[in-house]
Motif scaffolding. Sequence first.
Motif, short mmCIF file in Angstrom:
data_model
loop_
_atom_site.label_atom_id
_atom_site.label_comp_id
_atom_site.label_asym_id
_atom_site.label_seq_id
_atom_site.Cartn_x
_atom_site.Cartn_y
_atom_site.Cartn_z
N TYR A 105 0.83 -1.20 0.00
CA TYR A 105 0.00 0.00 0.00
C TYR A 105 0.87 1.26 0.00
O TYR A 105 0.69 2.16 -0.81
CB TYR A 105 -0.94 0.00 1.21
N TRP A 106 1.83 1.30 0.93
CA TRP A 106 2.66 2.50 1.05
C TRP A 106 3.61 2.67 -0.13
O TRP A 106 3.95 3.79 -0.50
CB TRP A 106 3.41 2.51 2.38
N GLY A 144 2.71 1.98 -3.14
CA GLY A 144 1.81 2.59 -4.12
C GLY A 144 1.60 4.07 -3.84
O GLY A 144 1.58 4.90 -4.77
N VAL A 145 1.44 4.42 -2.58
CA VAL A 145 1.29 5.83 -2.20
C VAL A 145 2.55 6.60 -2.59
O VAL A 145 2.47 7.69 -3.17
CB VAL A 145 1.01 5.97 -0.68
N GLN A 146 3.70 6.04 -2.30
CA GLN A 146 4.95 6.70 -2.64
C GLN A 146 5.07 6.88 -4.16
O GLN A 146 5.46 7.95 -4.63
CB GLN A 146 6.14 5.89 -2.12
N ALA A 147 4.72 5.86 -4.92
CA ALA A 147 4.79 5.96 -6.38
C ALA A 147 3.86 7.05 -6.89
O ALA A 147 4.22 7.81 -7.81
CB ALA A 147 4.44 4.60 -7.01
N ASN A 148 2.67 7.14 -6.31
CA ASN A 148 1.73 8.20 -6.71
C ASN A 148 2.26 9.58 -6.38
O ASN A 148 2.15 10.50 -7.20
CB ASN A 148 0.37 8.00 -6.04
N LEU A 149 2.86 9.72 -5.22
CA LEU A 149 3.41 11.02 -4.84
C LEU A 149 4.58 11.41 -5.72
O LEU A 149 4.74 12.58 -6.07
CB LEU A 149 3.84 11.01 -3.37
N GLU A 150 5.40 10.44 -6.07
CA GLU A 150 6.53 10.74 -6.96
C GLU A 150 6.03 11.14 -8.34
O GLU A 150 6.61 12.00 -8.99
CB GLU A 150 7.46 9.53 -7.04
N GLY A 151 4.92 10.55 -8.79
CA GLY A 151 4.33 10.90 -10.07
C GLY A 151 3.72 12.29 -10.09
O GLY A 151 3.72 12.98 -11.09
N VAL A 152 3.19 12.72 -8.95
CA VAL A 152 2.59 14.05 -8.84
C VAL A 152 3.65 15.14 -8.94
O VAL A 152 3.41 16.20 -9.52
CB VAL A 152 1.82 14.18 -7.49
N LYS A 190 6.19 15.27 -10.74
CA LYS A 190 6.84 15.36 -12.06
C LYS A 190 6.04 16.19 -13.02
O LYS A 190 4.93 16.43 -12.95
CB LYS A 190 7.05 13.97 -12.64
#
Length: 50
Positions: free
Chosen positions: A37-38, A40-48, A50
């Motif tokens: 879960y975390w 995935g959250v980290q991946a989403n935050l890194e994508g935001v 950029k």
Amino acid sequence: MGFEDFQERIRSRKGAESFDEGDDVIIWESREAAREYWAGVQANLEGVGK
């Protein structure tokens, strides 16, 4: 030993159940779910960012 190997060892065991190992599986499953879960959250935050 990885989580999947540990689960398979528990599933394939014949004879008396080990409640300690059963508890370990439950705890490990919850930690794996939280880690995924975390991640995935980290991946989403890194994508935001950029």
